[in-house]
Design an enzyme around this catalytic site. Structure first.
Site, PDB file in Angstrom:
ATOM      1  N   GLU A 103      14.539  84.500 -85.789  1.00 51.28           N
ATOM      2  CA  GLU A 103      15.557  85.322 -85.138  1.00 51.28           C
ATOM      3  C   GLU A 103      15.226  85.497 -83.657  1.00 51.28           C
ATOM      4  O   GLU A 103      14.237  86.122 -83.295  1.00 51.28           O
ATOM      5  CB  GLU A 103      15.626  86.702 -85.821  1.00 51.28           C
ATOM      6  N   ASP A 155      13.542  90.055 -87.942  1.00 56.00           N
ATOM      7  CA  ASP A 155      12.933  91.364 -87.720  1.00 56.00           C
ATOM      8  C   ASP A 155      13.040  92.234 -88.966  1.00 56.00           C
ATOM      9  O   ASP A 155      13.966  92.081 -89.776  1.00 56.00           O
ATOM     10  CB  ASP A 155      13.623  92.083 -86.556  1.00 56.00           C
ATOM     11  N   ASP A 206      14.231  95.049 -89.589  1.00 57.56           N
ATOM     12  CA  ASP A 206      15.180  96.139 -89.325  1.00 57.56           C
ATOM     13  C   ASP A 206      16.520  95.787 -89.962  1.00 57.56           C
ATOM     14  O   ASP A 206      16.656  94.777 -90.658  1.00 57.56           O
ATOM     15  CB  ASP A 206      15.317  96.396 -87.825  1.00 57.56           C
ATOM     16  N   ASP A 247      19.381  94.805 -88.563  1.00 53.81           N
ATOM     17  CA  ASP A 247      19.947  93.545 -88.070  1.00 53.81           C
ATOM     18  C   ASP A 247      19.229  92.351 -88.684  1.00 53.81           C
ATOM     19  O   ASP A 247      19.850  91.337 -89.033  1.00 53.81           O
ATOM     20  CB  ASP A 247      19.849  93.484 -86.540  1.00 53.81           C
TER      21      ASP A 247
END
Length: 684
Positions: free
Chosen positions: A467, A540, A542, A544
């Site tokens: 990413e 990541d 998180d 997203d």
């Protein structure tokens, strides 16, 4: 030379398993497996016996009740298991079929013309593997009852599987039938979890799917699923008067437009085979009559769904009826295409079976008096004569459909779709051949952003889909260039569950992934040509990042599914926190959740160690190369999740719900699932 006691082998060393002991000793041989599928197979065996009564025209309703104590109850309004005394064994019909292997009314007698049960093993196997097995038979104006513990007949002094049990043979008459009360059989069993793997349980979705499929196949019978557990399951009724036509409509991908109407093929045919008579003497060229029913249609998509059944039993791996259908469909449609002017260009190859099946949804159901299967679980039909019977019926029907003036336009649209599918297949093959992995000396053109590895084999090589460009920098320094390749992705890729095939292939990030893997996409995906041994999604830790992983998993599930099926798709698990102790012998610990971090922090404090402020990684790019290598990329120390596809039907339903075009079902699911969210963890 005299053999020692340890090496001596004689008649006393042989073991003869009698009655149901063989089932308890080797349950997998009789029910297919000892995981959750085996538990669902027990349920299917009982329901199939009730269904046979419906197929024979004696039952119109089958009710399944899931009880709070884990037991399952199946009631039907059929004729009931025979309660009279069997002359040869001296046992009642009920005790005979439930305590003896290979006993029943489905061995060529007058009990059933066709049936799902064939070996006389199913109900007795369920009995053998159950703590308690209760049967109630309403027949001849009386209500008969009998109970068993692990296949042994007897009496329980109370309700439930833990009640005291006393051995006792014989069928008990408990009362007379009331006026207007229907005949039938009721079975309730408590399966013994000791015969199954830890964590194995009845899959309610599998129960629902079984009842729904059977209701499609036996339109004259209504199936009811009741929840007596006190849970959230709603009672459901399954009844489909249009039979296979309703099933094709149900199985067709949501949002896909039909290219043709649903073709219904019905017919009968005969075949010959070697078979044993009632005395066990083999006879050659015994004539059998089979009934065939097939429903199918084409849609605008390219996915195929072909379900096969024999005597209402689902054949997961198809068999001779599927082979006959495939051959007939290919032959008749190839001939139709060659006879239709303007479809094929000069020197253009005729379509193959994959082209014919593209976008097709089909259900194949045959009724056979004495079908042969590859195993007791009946996953594959092996009766050879069925291939020719179903082939002749299907071929004749398709030819009539192509030539009929009323359906000629519709047929030509389907023929054009098949020809176009062949052209796309060849184009994909050319694209795949062009994208195959080449060595550096061969100078293959790859996306400039690909950071490739040096190895040319796939056994160790792995491709990280990273990413963002920020993480790429650390990953590039951290990786082992010999076998680890990197492909950075900018932002979020297209949601392929909503997008068309054309839009999907136009997406730059998806096109890069397809090109780098070098195996094509969709129906033409060839796992054997994939350039890397593993694909690891590195996003990541998180929200997203989770969304990006979900989008990538959806892409692989829809267009590169063999990567998941072969266990070669993984999701990296980067840490969330870094804990460092102060002092001369400093320690570094990485944790992956808030709860894990708090527990580790408390543990270190309790050990008298002082800590620096806890670092929280907001993204992969915040870790330096050493940290990223140690926690996320080093095969010896990293943690990764393998993406699996154990239940295809459930996985596709989840993808369609969460990523599909329909908003309302997703909104409803989110609202109903809101209590599962840890609100305290949202802003951590």
């Amino acid at each position: 030379m005299t053999a020692s006691a340890e090496t001596r082998y004689g008649a006393d060393d042989l073991t003869h398993l009698e009655g149901l002991e063989a089932v308890r000793k080797r349950p997998g041989m009789y029910i297919g497996s000892t995981d959750s599928r085996g538990i669902n197979h027990l349920f299917a065996e009982v329901v199939d016996n009730s269904t046979d009564e419906g197929v024979a025209g004696y039952a119109s309703r089958v009710a399944v009740t899931l009880h709070a104590d884990g037991s399952v109850q199946v009631d039907d309004d059929g004729r009931g298991i025979p309660t009279g005394v069997h002359a040869k064994s001296g046992l009642s019909g009920v005790e005979l079929v439930l305590t003896r292997l290979h006993a029943g009314g489905k061995f060529g007698g007058s009990g059933y013309k066709t049936s799902g049960g064939l070996h006389g093993v199913g109900a007795s196997a369920v009995n053998a593997l159950s703590h308690r097995f209760d049967v109630t038979v309403k027949q001849d104006g009386k209500v008969h009852e009998m109970s068993f513990a692990h296949g042994v007949p007897g009496v329980f002094d109370g309700p439930g599987a833990k009640a005291k049990f006393t051995r006792q043979s014989g069928l008990n008459v408990v009362r007379k039938l009331k006026r207007g009360e229907a005949t039938g059989t009721s079975i309730r069993y408590w399966y013994d979890s000791r015969y199954f793997e830890t964590g194995a349980a009845l899959d309610v979705d599998g129960v629902r799917s079984k009842l729904r499929n059977t209701a499609f196949l036996v339109p004259g019978v209504t199936y009811v699923l009741r929840d007596a557990t006190g849970g959230s399951l709603e009672d459901e009724t399954f009844h489909y008067p249009n039979g296979l036509a309703d099933m094709v409509e149900f199985l067709s991908p949501s949002g896909e437009k039909p290219v043709s109407g649903t073709l219904i093929v019905r017919g009968e045919g005969t075949y010959k085979e070697n078979a044993a008579d009632e005395n066990g003497v083999m006879k050659s060229n015994v004539e059998r009559r089979a009934e065939v029913e097939v429903a199918f249609r084409w849609g605008t998509g390219y996915e195929r769904t072909v379900e096969c059944f024999t005597n209402t039993i689902r054949n997961v791996h198809g068999g001779t009826h599927r082979k006959g259908f495939d051959r007939a469909a290919l032959k008749s449609l190839q001939e139709a295409i060659s006879r239709t002017r303007g479809l094929l260009k000069p020197k253009e190859d005729p379509p193959v079976l994959d082209d014919v099946l593209e976008g097709m949804t089909a259900v194949i159901h045959v009724r056979v008096p004495e079908p042969q299967f590859t195993s007791q679980t009946k996953d594959e039909l092996s009766t050879a004569g069925i291939t020719k019977v179903i082939g002749g019926i299907v071929e004749k029907h398709i030819k009539a459909w192509v030539d009929d003036r009323r359906t000629k336009t519709e047929a030509k649209t389907v023929l054009q779709k098949i020809v176009d599918a062949g052209r796309v297949r060849l184009a994909h093959k050319q694209q795949k051949d062009a994208a195959r992995r080449k060595t550096a000396l061969e100078g293959a053109a790859m996306p400039p952003k690909l950071v490739d590895c040096r190895t040319t084999g796939v056994s160790r090589s792995e491709l990280f889909l990273v990413e963002g460009d920020s993480a790429l920098g650390s990953a590039r320094m951290a990786r082992v260039s010999e076998y680890q390749a990197l492909l950075p992705l900018r932002g979020k890729i297209l949601n392929v569950q909503k997008a068309s095939l054309g839009d999907t292939l136009k997406n730059a990030e998806i096109a890069s992934i397809v090109q780098v893997l070098g195996s094509g996409s969709g129906r033409t995906f060839d796992l054997s040509t994939m350039r890397y041994g593993r694909v690891i999604l590195m996003a990541d830790a998180d929200v997203d990042g989770s969304h990006i992983r979900t989008l990538l998993i959806t892409l692989f599930a829809k267009y590169m599914r063999p990567v998941i099926e072969d266990g070669r798709l993984y999701a990296a698990m980067p840490p969330l926190h870094k804990l460092v102790t102060k002092g001369r012998n400093s320690e570094t610990h990485f944790t992956f959740t808030q709860r894990e971090m708090e527990a580790k922090f408390a543990e270190l404090e309790a050990a008298g160690k002082k800590l620096d402020p806890v670092s929280r990684f907001k993204g992969l790019g915040e870790m330096d190369a050493d940290e990223l290598w140690e926690t996320t990329m080093n095969p010896a120390t990293r943690s990764v999740r393998r993406i699996t596809l154990e239940d295809v039907e459930a996985a596709e339903a989840a993808l369609d719900l969460l990523m599909g075009e329909k908003v309302e079902p997703r909104r409803k699911w989110l609202v109903e699932s809101s209590d599962r969210v840890d609100r305290e963890a949202i802003d951590i």
